[in-house]
Motif scaffolding. Structure first.
Motif, short mmCIF file in Angstrom:
data_model
loop_
_atom_site.label_atom_id
_atom_site.label_comp_id
_atom_site.label_asym_id
_atom_site.label_seq_id
_atom_site.Cartn_x
_atom_site.Cartn_y
_atom_site.Cartn_z
N GLU A 118 0.79 -1.22 0.08
CA GLU A 118 0.09 -0.05 0.01
C GLU A 118 1.04 1.38 -0.02
O GLU A 118 1.98 1.34 0.80
CB GLU A 118 -0.81 -0.09 1.25
CG GLU A 118 -1.71 1.24 1.36
CD GLU A 118 -2.45 1.11 2.60
OE1 GLU A 118 -3.71 0.50 2.68
OE2 GLU A 118 -2.21 1.71 3.71
N SER A 136 1.06 5.12 0.90
CA SER A 136 0.32 6.21 1.16
C SER A 136 1.30 7.35 1.40
O SER A 136 2.62 7.24 1.16
CB SER A 136 -0.34 5.82 2.65
OG SER A 136 0.62 5.40 3.76
N LYS A 137 0.90 8.42 2.32
CA LYS A 137 1.90 9.72 2.37
C LYS A 137 3.05 9.19 3.30
O LYS A 137 4.23 9.76 3.70
CB LYS A 137 0.88 10.66 2.99
CG LYS A 137 0.55 10.73 4.17
CD LYS A 137 -0.31 11.86 4.77
CE LYS A 137 -1.05 11.75 5.80
NZ LYS A 137 -1.74 12.96 6.23
N ARG A 138 2.88 8.18 4.16
CA ARG A 138 4.09 7.71 5.02
C ARG A 138 4.92 6.73 4.11
O ARG A 138 5.80 6.22 4.78
CB ARG A 138 3.47 6.70 6.09
CG ARG A 138 2.45 7.40 7.04
CD ARG A 138 2.23 6.66 8.29
NE ARG A 138 1.66 7.58 9.38
CZ ARG A 138 0.33 7.60 9.43
NH1 ARG A 138 -0.50 6.68 8.84
NH2 ARG A 138 -0.06 8.28 10.56
N ARG A 144 5.81 7.34 -2.77
CA ARG A 144 4.56 8.07 -2.06
C ARG A 144 3.55 8.63 -3.01
O ARG A 144 4.04 8.81 -4.46
CB ARG A 144 5.04 9.32 -1.59
CG ARG A 144 5.91 9.20 -0.25
CD ARG A 144 6.20 10.61 0.45
NE ARG A 144 6.20 11.64 -0.15
CZ ARG A 144 7.26 12.42 -0.34
NH1 ARG A 144 8.41 12.24 -0.08
NH2 ARG A 144 7.25 13.43 -1.39
N ASP A 178 -3.21 13.08 -0.18
CA ASP A 178 -4.23 12.41 0.64
C ASP A 178 -4.79 10.99 -0.06
O ASP A 178 -5.60 10.39 0.40
CB ASP A 178 -5.56 13.62 0.33
CG ASP A 178 -5.14 14.94 0.97
OD1 ASP A 178 -4.54 14.79 2.06
OD2 ASP A 178 -5.72 15.80 0.37
N VAL A 221 -4.51 7.02 -0.95
CA VAL A 221 -3.97 5.72 -0.44
C VAL A 221 -4.13 4.77 -1.44
O VAL A 221 -5.24 4.48 -1.99
CB VAL A 221 -4.76 5.38 0.77
CG1 VAL A 221 -4.14 4.13 1.25
CG2 VAL A 221 -4.45 6.15 1.93
#
Length: 143
Positions: free
Chosen positions: A95, A97-99, A113, A118, A120
């Motif tokens: 996955e 995401s911003k992390r 990223r 915003d 995912v």
């Protein structure tokens, strides 16, 4: 008025016209007019000056202009390194995401990223690489 001075005026007019049009032809004709002016300064009659102008014009337009056009119309340089990866398609391995997350890009695993923080993006999704920041691929899901 001396003949050579008329040739210099013609050369100046052609030179200015070349600056305005950027055709590569008028500049070469201006050089030919300068050659005719040199012939006039050396005392050549008007007929010889005209012959010098015609020969210099033919040489410039027939030889120099095609070479110059080939050099101007060369293909753009090849993109290499990370710049070559922008626009490529990748597959998310985890996955994203911003992390962070992982994608398979050009046969290698890249940290990724989403381009839009915003979003995912789930694993096994096809994405486009929109940018590379350091060693991180910024991706966006394919529609």
């Amino acid at each position: 008025m001396d003949d050579w001075l008329i040739w210099l005026i013609v050369a100046a007019v052609l030179g200015v016209a070349e600056l305005l049009t950027l055709t590569l032809a008028l500049g070469l004709l201006a050089v030919a007019a300068v050659a005719a002016a040199v012939a006039g300064v050396l005392g050549a009659p008007v007929v010889i000056q005209a012959v010098v102008f015609v020969i210099a014009s033919a040489a410039g337009l027939g030889v120099v202009r095609p070479i110059a056009r080939r050099h101007i119309s060369q293909p753009p340089p090849l993109r290499t390194g990370t710049a070559a990866l922008v626009g490529k398609q990748a597959l998310t391995l985890t996955e994203v995401s911003k992390r962070g997350g992982l994608v398979r890009l050009a046969g290698e695993e890249w940290t990724a990223r989403p381009y839009d923080p915003d979003l995912v993006i789930p694993a096994d999704a096809e994405v486009d690489v929109l940018a590379i920041e350091g060693a991180i691929a910024l991706v966006y899901p394919r529609e």
